[in-house]
Each structure stands twice: as C-alpha cells, then as structure tokens.
Design an enzyme around this catalytic site. Structure first.
Site, PDB file in Angstrom:
ATOM      1  N   ASP A 153       1.008  -1.006  -0.090  1.00 27.94           N
ATOM      2  CA  ASP A 153       0.554  -0.037   0.289  1.00 27.94           C
ATOM      3  C   ASP A 153       0.885   1.045  -0.490  1.00 27.94           C
ATOM      4  O   ASP A 153       1.806   2.004  -0.940  1.00 27.94           O
ATOM      5  CB  ASP A 153      -0.600  -0.523   1.045  1.00 27.94           C
TER       6      ASP A 153
ATOM      7  N   PHE B 145     -10.441   0.076   0.971  1.00 31.33           N
ATOM      8  CA  PHE B 145     -10.137  -0.835   2.116  1.00 31.33           C
ATOM      9  C   PHE B 145     -10.335  -2.254   1.978  1.00 31.33           C
ATOM     10  O   PHE B 145     -11.505  -2.871   2.389  1.00 31.33           O
ATOM     11  CB  PHE B 145     -11.082  -0.707   3.760  1.00 31.33           C
ATOM     12  N   VAL B 146      -9.221  -3.360   2.047  1.00 27.84           N
ATOM     13  CA  VAL B 146     -10.260  -4.500   1.138  1.00 27.84           C
ATOM     14  C   VAL B 146     -10.076  -5.633   2.876  1.00 27.84           C
ATOM     15  O   VAL B 146      -8.981  -5.846   3.651  1.00 27.84           O
ATOM     16  CB  VAL B 146      -9.314  -5.297   0.787  1.00 27.84           C
TER      17      VAL B 146
HETATM   18  P1  IMP Z   1       2.012  -0.486   3.845  1.00 25.84           P
HETATM   19  O1  IMP Z   1       3.032  -0.199   4.755  1.00 25.84           O
HETATM   20  O2  IMP Z   1       0.874   0.772   4.201  1.00 25.84           O
HETATM   21  O3  IMP Z   1       2.500  -1.219   2.410  1.00 25.84           O
HETATM   22  O4  IMP Z   1       0.922  -1.925   4.383  1.00 25.84           O
HETATM   23  C1  IMP Z   1       0.491  -2.190   4.159  1.00 25.84           C
HETATM   24  C2  IMP Z   1       0.098  -2.776   5.472  1.00 25.84           C
HETATM   25  O5  IMP Z   1      -1.004  -2.623   6.141  1.00 25.84           O
HETATM   26  C3  IMP Z   1      -0.340  -4.599   4.913  1.00 25.84           C
HETATM   27  O6  IMP Z   1       0.337  -5.358   5.343  1.00 25.84           O
HETATM   28  C4  IMP Z   1      -1.633  -4.613   5.633  1.00 25.84           C
HETATM   29  O7  IMP Z   1      -1.510  -5.772   7.015  1.00 25.84           O
HETATM   30  C5  IMP Z   1      -2.175  -3.161   6.596  1.00 25.84           C
HETATM   31  N1  IMP Z   1      -2.709  -2.965   5.473  1.00 25.84           N
HETATM   32  C6  IMP Z   1      -2.855  -2.420   4.607  1.00 25.84           C
HETATM   33  N2  IMP Z   1      -3.738  -2.281   3.142  1.00 25.84           N
HETATM   34  C7  IMP Z   1      -5.120  -2.633   4.039  1.00 25.84           C
HETATM   35  C8  IMP Z   1      -6.185  -3.098   4.230  1.00 25.84           C
HETATM   36  O8  IMP Z   1      -7.042  -2.479   2.898  1.00 25.84           O
HETATM   37  N3  IMP Z   1      -6.849  -4.350   4.761  1.00 25.84           N
HETATM   38  C9  IMP Z   1      -6.258  -4.990   5.523  1.00 25.84           C
HETATM   39  N4  IMP Z   1      -4.831  -4.173   5.542  1.00 25.84           N
HETATM   40  C10 IMP Z   1      -4.202  -3.631   4.804  1.00 25.84           C
END
Ligand code: IMP
Ligand code: MG
Length: 179
Positions: free
Chosen positions: A103, A152-153
């Site tokens: 993300d 959000f998934v």
């Molecule tokens: P990043 O550090 O923002 O890339 O976030 C990644 C982490 O956030 C992932 O490993 C997920 O655990 C959590 N995350 C991000 N988006 C979502 C979502 O839409 N649903 C559930 N968990 C999410």
C-alpha cells in the site's frame, strides 16, 4: 453488510496463488536454503496457501510488523524488532519477504532496508495485492498476485480490527463499517 463487493473471488484467489507458487518454484527450485519471512498477521493465510504448493523445502519465519495498527490508515511508522536469532540466520541466505498488501510501501521498504545490515544473500518480495495508489516508498515486487483499487479490503487473511480474515475471497469493506 460487512462488505460492499467482492474484488477477487475464491476461485480467482486460488488460481492466482497457484500461479505465484509456480513462479517462485521456477525461480527458486535450485536455490539452496530459501528463508521465507512472513509478515503477520495479514500474510499468514496467504503464505500458508502459497508455501504449501512449492516443490522444494523452505524455512519459514514469522515477523509481526506493520504500519497499520488495527485501523484503516497507515500510521506512517514501522516498528522493527527482529529477534537476534533471526538476524544471525539471515546472513548469506536468499530471503523472500511475503506480505499481504503493498500500500504505502512503508512496511516492505523499511524491512528490506533493515535486513541489509544482516547481509542476506538476496532479498525478494512476494505480495498478494498491490493497491493502485502512488506508494510513499517504492519497492520492486518480484512476485505479485493481484492489483486492486484504493479501497480497504478484507478476506484471505486481511482484517478490519481483527475481523474477517477468514473470508475465502477478497472484498471491499463496506464504507458503513468505517462509521
Ligand atoms: P504499507 O506499509 O502501507 O504498504 O502497508 C501494508 C500493511 O498494511 C499490509 O501488510 C496490511 O497488513 C495493512 N493493510 C494495508 N491496506 C490494507 C487493507 O486494505 N486491508 C487490510 N490491511 C491492510
Ligand atoms: Mg501486514
């Protein structure tokens, strides 16, 4: 209704995970001592399904790190506390980081950077979903399952406040759930 619509069906997930397993298999069948680092909690179910399809043995370690903390927005901070025994183990090894979602990119980027000091032989990344957003930190994803829009998934291991990980498909959380 907890979810708005299904983005990836159970059948599509199954096929996508099978394809990823085949790609990892081709790339790493000949690699000695692959160490899979699975990021908890979100990637556990995905990683179980993925790794069980490989044709060669893998050592698996689980790490609890994330830039979220139960909510729906990244906190922007990543806590990294790797056990000393794991840090020692990494040296010289081919490492495959397995996460659920790319993300903001903060989680994967911070971990990959952090691992460098322990001198892994190589570091690759495998992610079930990439959100179609400008990432705050860009990192190459070597094995990617699916791209999804910026919602959000939940499902296939991904949660909202600890719930809905068990859903056999990936769905967009209903906006009403967010209050
Ligand atoms: P990043 O550090 O923002 O890339 O976030 C990644 C982490 O956030 C992932 O490993 C997920 O655990 C959590 N995350 C991000 N988006 C979502 C979502 O839409 N649903 C559930 N968990 C999410
Ligand atoms: Mg996570």
């Amino acid at each position: 209704m907890i979810y708005d619509r299904i983005l990836i069906t159970a059948e599509q997930l199954d096929a996508g995970i099978e394809t990823l397993a085949q790609q990892i298999d081709s790339a790493h069948r000949q690699t000695e001592g692959l160490l899979a680092l699975v990021l908890l909690e979100g990637a556990r179910i995905f990683a179980d399904r993925l790794l069980s399809r490989l044709s060669f043995p893998v050592e698996t370690e689980y790490l609890k790190i994330s830039s979220y903390r139960g909510g729906v927005k990244s906190t922007g901070q990543v806590e990294l506390n790797l056990p000393a025994a794991l840090c020692e183990k990494i040296q010289g090894r081919p490492v495959l980081i397995i996460d659920d979602i790319y993300d903001t990119g903060l989680t994967l980027y911070s971990l990959a950077e952090h691992l460098r000091q322990y001198k892994p032989g190589s570091v690759k990344t495998c992610v079930l979903l990439e959100k179609q957003v400008p990432h705050q930190k860009n990192i190459a994803i070597d094995f990617l399952g699916f791209s999804v829009e910026d919602v959000f998934v939940i499902g296939c291991g991904m949660d909202y406040q600890g719930q809905y990980r068990e859903l056999p498909f990936v769905a967009a959380l209903h906006p009403k759930q967010l209050g």
